[in-house]
Design a protein around this motif. Structure first.
Motif, PDB file in Angstrom:
ATOM      1  N   GLU A   1       0.828  -1.200   0.000  1.00 30.89           N
ATOM      2  CA  GLU A   1       0.000   0.000   0.000  1.00 30.89           C
ATOM      3  C   GLU A   1       0.867   1.257   0.000  1.00 30.89           C
ATOM      4  O   GLU A   1       0.484   2.284  -0.564  1.00 30.89           O
ATOM      5  N   ILE A   2       2.019   1.181   0.677  1.00 25.63           N
ATOM      6  CA  ILE A   2       2.967   2.295   0.761  1.00 25.63           C
ATOM      7  C   ILE A   2       4.347   1.766   0.415  1.00 25.63           C
ATOM      8  O   ILE A   2       4.720   0.666   0.831  1.00 25.63           O
ATOM      9  N   VAL A   3       5.099   2.550  -0.362  1.00 25.48           N
ATOM     10  CA  VAL A   3       6.431   2.132  -0.808  1.00 25.48           C
ATOM     11  C   VAL A   3       7.441   3.222  -0.481  1.00 25.48           C
ATOM     12  O   VAL A   3       7.207   4.410  -0.767  1.00 25.48           O
ATOM     13  N   PHE A   4       8.553   2.826   0.115  1.00 24.82           N
ATOM     14  CA  PHE A   4       9.712   3.704   0.291  1.00 24.82           C
ATOM     15  C   PHE A   4      10.849   3.126  -0.542  1.00 24.82           C
ATOM     16  O   PHE A   4      11.328   2.025  -0.271  1.00 24.82           O
ATOM     17  N   HIS A   5      11.266   3.880  -1.553  1.00 23.89           N
ATOM     18  CA  HIS A   5      12.302   3.399  -2.477  1.00 23.89           C
ATOM     19  C   HIS A   5      13.643   4.011  -2.090  1.00 23.89           C
ATOM     20  O   HIS A   5      13.937   5.170  -2.385  1.00 23.89           O
ATOM     21  N   LEU A   6      14.467   3.213  -1.399  1.00 22.31           N
ATOM     22  CA  LEU A   6      15.792   3.659  -0.966  1.00 22.31           C
ATOM     23  C   LEU A   6      16.916   2.911  -1.665  1.00 22.31           C
ATOM     24  O   LEU A   6      18.089   3.267  -1.482  1.00 22.31           O
ATOM     25  N   ALA A   7      16.604   1.858  -2.423  1.00 21.81           N
ATOM     26  CA  ALA A   7      17.653   1.079  -3.079  1.00 21.81           C
ATOM     27  C   ALA A   7      18.400   1.956  -4.076  1.00 21.81           C
ATOM     28  O   ALA A   7      17.792   2.608  -4.921  1.00 21.81           O
ATOM     29  N   ALA A   8      19.723   1.980  -3.972  1.00 25.69           N
ATOM     30  CA  ALA A   8      20.512   2.878  -4.822  1.00 25.69           C
ATOM     31  C   ALA A   8      21.987   2.542  -4.697  1.00 25.69           C
ATOM     32  O   ALA A   8      22.417   1.858  -3.761  1.00 25.69           O
ATOM     33  N   GLN A   9      22.752   3.057  -5.654  1.00 26.19           N
ATOM     34  CA  GLN A   9      24.202   3.183  -5.489  1.00 26.19           C
ATOM     35  C   GLN A   9      24.382   4.589  -4.934  1.00 26.19           C
ATOM     36  O   GLN A   9      24.238   5.564  -5.660  1.00 26.19           O
ATOM     37  N   PRO A  10      24.697   4.755  -3.633  1.00 23.67           N
ATOM     38  CA  PRO A  10      24.556   6.049  -2.978  1.00 23.67           C
ATOM     39  C   PRO A  10      25.825   6.876  -2.809  1.00 23.67           C
ATOM     40  O   PRO A  10      25.785   7.891  -2.109  1.00 23.67           O
ATOM     41  N   LEU A  11      26.934   6.483  -3.408  1.00 29.15           N
ATOM     42  CA  LEU A  11      28.210   7.123  -3.098  1.00 29.15           C
ATOM     43  C   LEU A  11      28.762   7.898  -4.290  1.00 29.15           C
ATOM     44  O   LEU A  11      28.894   7.345  -5.400  1.00 29.15           O
ATOM     45  N   VAL A  12      29.106   9.161  -4.054  1.00 27.74           N
ATOM     46  CA  VAL A  12      29.591  10.028  -5.125  1.00 27.74           C
ATOM     47  C   VAL A  12      30.906   9.506  -5.689  1.00 27.74           C
ATOM     48  O   VAL A  12      31.052   9.329  -6.911  1.00 27.74           O
ATOM     49  N   ARG A  13      31.901   9.284  -4.848  1.00 26.94           N
ATOM     50  CA  ARG A  13      33.212   8.883  -5.349  1.00 26.94           C
ATOM     51  C   ARG A  13      33.157   7.522  -6.049  1.00 26.94           C
ATOM     52  O   ARG A  13      33.821   7.310  -7.070  1.00 26.94           O
ATOM     53  N   ARG A  14      32.363   6.611  -5.525  1.00 24.56           N
ATOM     54  CA  ARG A  14      32.224   5.311  -6.185  1.00 24.56           C
ATOM     55  C   ARG A  14      31.639   5.464  -7.588  1.00 24.56           C
ATOM     56  O   ARG A  14      31.978   4.702  -8.498  1.00 24.56           O
ATOM     57  N   SER A  15      30.778   6.451  -7.775  1.00 26.01           N
ATOM     58  CA  SER A  15      30.141   6.627  -9.088  1.00 26.01           C
ATOM     59  C   SER A  15      31.149   6.976 -10.176  1.00 26.01           C
ATOM     60  O   SER A  15      30.927   6.678 -11.351  1.00 26.01           O
ATOM     61  N   TYR A  16      32.260   7.615  -9.799  1.00 20.51           N
ATOM     62  CA  TYR A  16      33.298   7.917 -10.789  1.00 20.51           C
ATOM     63  C   TYR A  16      33.967   6.639 -11.289  1.00 20.51           C
ATOM     64  O   TYR A  16      34.394   6.562 -12.451  1.00 20.51           O
ATOM     65  N   PHE A  17      34.087   5.653 -10.421  1.00 28.12           N
ATOM     66  CA  PHE A  17      34.748   4.404 -10.785  1.00 28.12           C
ATOM     67  C   PHE A  17      33.776   3.371 -11.363  1.00 28.12           C
ATOM     68  O   PHE A  17      34.190   2.468 -12.095  1.00 28.12           O
ATOM     69  N   HIS A  18      32.481   3.517 -11.032  1.00 27.98           N
ATOM     70  CA  HIS A  18      31.484   2.553 -11.496  1.00 27.98           C
ATOM     71  C   HIS A  18      30.253   3.296 -12.034  1.00 27.98           C
ATOM     72  O   HIS A  18      29.154   3.166 -11.493  1.00 27.98           O
ATOM     73  N   PRO A  19      30.426   4.060 -13.114  1.00 29.90           N
ATOM     74  CA  PRO A  19      29.293   4.858 -13.603  1.00 29.90           C
ATOM     75  C   PRO A  19      28.151   4.011 -14.164  1.00 29.90           C
ATOM     76  O   PRO A  19      26.980   4.362 -13.979  1.00 29.90           O
ATOM     77  N   ILE A  20      28.453   2.906 -14.842  1.00 29.02           N
ATOM     78  CA  ILE A  20      27.379   2.080 -15.413  1.00 29.02           C
ATOM     79  C   ILE A  20      26.523   1.478 -14.305  1.00 29.02           C
ATOM     80  O   ILE A  20      25.287   1.490 -14.369  1.00 29.02           O
ATOM     81  N   GLU A  21      27.180   0.954 -13.274  1.00 27.69           N
ATOM     82  CA  GLU A  21      26.442   0.424 -12.124  1.00 27.69           C
ATOM     83  C   GLU A  21      25.575   1.508 -11.504  1.00 27.69           C
ATOM     84  O   GLU A  21      24.411   1.267 -11.137  1.00 27.69           O
ATOM     85  N   THR A  22      26.120   2.722 -11.384  1.00 27.28           N
ATOM     86  CA  THR A  22      25.391   3.815 -10.759  1.00 27.28           C
ATOM     87  C   THR A  22      24.150   4.181 -11.554  1.00 27.28           C
ATOM     88  O   THR A  22      23.047   4.294 -11.006  1.00 27.28           O
ATOM     89  N   PHE A  23      24.299   4.371 -12.870  1.00 24.73           N
ATOM     90  CA  PHE A  23      23.147   4.749 -13.685  1.00 24.73           C
ATOM     91  C   PHE A  23      22.136   3.619 -13.797  1.00 24.73           C
ATOM     92  O   PHE A  23      20.924   3.846 -13.730  1.00 24.73           O
TER      93      PHE A  23
END
Length: 349
Positions: free
Chosen positions: A81-103
């Protein structure tokens, strides 16, 4: 919060094995909700999901939100009935090394979620958690409002901007006109007990303290809207209650302290020292500083205060004190992690 509202509600939490995800499951359990969690297994050792025995408080499923069909089936089975969507790749620096995973995680994972939910008649409220870093940051000293332009330089921020656009598209295309509300939540830098993620200030401090090693701080002058984890989570829950009866309130909301309460990394380090945790600082190379990070980031939480009647109640000093007290009690073995979290939840009502 109204415990009678949450009693027996079917609530889905994605990313329930993460730091904020584990905390919100604890809050929902405390309120009497029936929680289903969907997430990858925890990444770090230790982690709050295991330490606080979150699996015992919800129906837990390990899955990858990038895999549409299995994810959709789990959502269908949960009938939330209610959804909280928190699943994510949440780290800025990691996104530079793993952009495909992040997007793929942050954008297509959100697409898979919303595309499944639009087919579920039971869904009344969806709160998608993005970040305070979705704003087009030109280096100014003003506090961003929900109406300010969005824009992301690093892959993490850009992926969350895309996430905001996905939510807006699905809201207008599929959820308007039915009794279902979809909102986004943009929270400031969150601290609290049980966070062991990489590249976050308080977890980095506690790791250095426990290991007896020096701490590397990339940008001590950086300003952030620090807040205790229960502050934004309380906001998400209040928002969900509001949207249940008033779907027209759907939209984007900032959750953070007032701009005057934001502080530098150096200030947080000083507060940590006042709590008796002294960690020497190690030299940091220009190469380690090379990845661009915003120097100033302030949020204007006025919309939430006006429409949801919420405001931060813990000062930065209190938030740091609660966080370090949690870690000290945990490492001393005096109290179990779940009891520490529930004590914090109960003390803040």
């Amino acid at each position: 919060l109204d415990p009678s509202f949450w009693k027996g509600k079917r609530v889905l939490v994605t990313g329930h094995t993460g730091f904020k995800g584990s905390w919100i499951v604890l809050c929902l359990y405390h309120l009497g909700a029936r929680v289903v969690g969907l997430s990858l297994p925890p990444e770090t050792t230790p982690n709050l999901y295991t330490a606080a025995e979150i699996e015992s408080l919800c129906h837990s499923h390990f899955c990858d939100i990038r895999e549409g069909a299995p994810f959709a089936q789990l959502i269908k089975d949960a009938q939330p009935e209610i959804v909280f969507h928190l699943a994510a790749q949440p780290l800025v620096r990691r996104s530079y090394f793993h952009p495909i995973e992040t997007f793929s995680t942050n954008v297509m994972g959100t697409v898979h979620l919303l595309d499944s939910l639009r087919r579920e008649e039971a869904v009344r409220v969806v709160v998608v958690v993005t970040t305070d870093k979705v704003y087009r940051n030109e280096g100014g000293f003003w506090a961003y409002r929900e109406t300010d332009p969005l824009g992301g330089r690093d892959p993490y921020s850009a992926s969350k901007v895309c996430c905001e656009e996905v939510v807006e598209s699905y809201r207008r295309s599929f959820f308007e006109g039915r009794q279902a509300a979809v909102a986004t939540a943009r929270a400031g830098n969150v601290i609290g007990g049980g966070d062991w993620a990489e590249d976050r200030l308080l977890p980095d401090i506690m790791r250095a303290w426990q290991a007896g090693i020096a701490l590397k701080v990339r940008h001590p002058e950086a300003v952030r809207p620090w807040q205790h984890v229960l502050e934004p989570l309380y906001g998400y829950l209040v928002l969900a209650e509001k949207l249940w009866d008033a779907p027209d309130f759907a939209g984007a909301y900032n959750f953070g302290p007032s701009p005057a309460q934001s502080a530098t990394v150096h200030t947080v380090l000083s507060l940590v020292q006042e709590e008796g945790i002294n960690v020497p600082l190690a030299p940091i190379s220009e190469e380690e500083r090379a990845l661009p990070e915003a120097r100033h980031l302030l949020l204007d939480p006025a919309k939430g205060k006006a429409l949801l009647d919420i405001a931060s109640i813990l000062s930065l000093e209190e938030a740091v004190h609660r966080t370090l007290s949690w870690y000290k009690a945990y490492y001393d073995g005096r109290t179990q992690a779940q009891a520490l979290c529930l004590s914090d939840i109960e003390s803040l009502g």
